[in-house]
Design an enzyme around this catalytic site. Structure first.
Site, PDB file in Angstrom:
ATOM      1  CB  SER A 138      -0.882   0.013   1.250  1.00 26.42           C
ATOM      2  OG  SER A 138      -1.537   1.264   1.418  1.00 26.42           O
ATOM      3  CE1 TYR A 151      -4.632  -2.409   4.682  1.00 23.01           C
ATOM      4  CE2 TYR A 151      -3.590  -0.257   4.500  1.00 23.01           C
ATOM      5  CZ  TYR A 151      -4.131  -1.385   3.908  1.00 23.01           C
ATOM      6  OH  TYR A 151      -4.140  -1.491   2.539  1.00 23.01           O
TER       7      TYR A 151
END
Length: 247
Positions: A138, A151
């Site tokens: 990400s 996350y």
């Protein structure tokens, strides 16, 4: 990495980025296996598509991963590409004591599961022609979103792990990192319609163009994610952390 004539295993193939890219790779002429928890969602991904298969997998269960790997290499001996895409994203309040269930589940799903699946399949992949492992990280691997700290931390870990994996497997297996920006999917509730996120079809178009470059880049970075990827290099890290937090 070659983009045609592979047998590809996609985790998290029942929705979002996983579904879209699995179908795009299938359109190029690859056999594709999509894996995930929800059989119904996987069936929607493969509907009407020959040489596209669905297998259920609970990535949080290490024994299930080992059994799954044995089944996959038996049923699909030509498997030569693994794409670790499955992931979850949860908001967390770090300002007071809390239940750590969300953090722990995020670590298992986003970090331990791909490590376990790579481990379960590496002996098979290492002897396959044109083998590749693609880990989906990400933009938040490079600049964290404070509202989703675990996350962001797992994606930073996947980035680091991928660098080490690429070094150790050099000459045997291509290792590629795909680092998406915020994309309009249902990774979080309502995200698929949220302004400021990249439309999924535009993201997939750009990603597939990048994958077809020769040689394939070690990092697949659409233009929109480069602000995050290079924030520290460009002396903008604190600024971008604040921008993300404010948004």
């Amino acid at each position: 990495m070659k983009t045609v004539g592979n047998t590809i295993l996609f985790t998290g193939g029942g929705s979002g980025i996983g579904r879209e890219l699995a179908q795009r790779f299938h359109d190029l002429g690859n056999a594709v296996i999509v894996a995930g928890r929800r059989r119904e969602a996987l069936e929607e991904t493969i509907a009407g598509r020959e040489r596209m298969s669905a297998l259920t997998l609970d990535v949080d269960d290490p024994e299930a991963i080992m059994a799954f790997a044995r089944r996959v290499v038996t049923e699909y001996p030509e498997l030569n590409v693994l794409i670790n895409n499955a992931g979850i994203m949860r908001s967390e309040d770090l300002t007071r004591r809390r239940d750590l269930a969300d953090a722990e589940e995020t670590i298992v799903t986003n970090l331990l599961a791909p490590i376990r699946l790579i481990n379960a399949l590496i002996d098979h992949l290492a002897v396959q022609p044109d083998a590749a492992i693609i880990n989906v990280s990400s933009g938040l691997a490079f600049v964290p979103l404070s509202a989703t700290p675990t996350y962001s931390a797992t994606k930073a870990a996947i980035h680091s792990y991928t660098v080490s994996l690429r070094t150790q497997l050099k000459g045997k297996v291509d290792v590629i990192e795909l680092a998406p920006p915020g994309v309009q999917t249902e990774l979080t509730p309502g995200q698929s319609a949220r302004d400021g996120y990249m439309p999924l079809d535009q993201f997939a178009d750009e990603v597939m163009t990048l994958f077809q470059q020769q040689p394939t880049p070690g990092e697949i970075l659409v233009e929109r994610v480069k602000l995050l990827r290079w924030a520290e290099r460009d002396g903008r890290f604190d600024q971008v952390v604040g921008m993300l937090s404010a948004r």
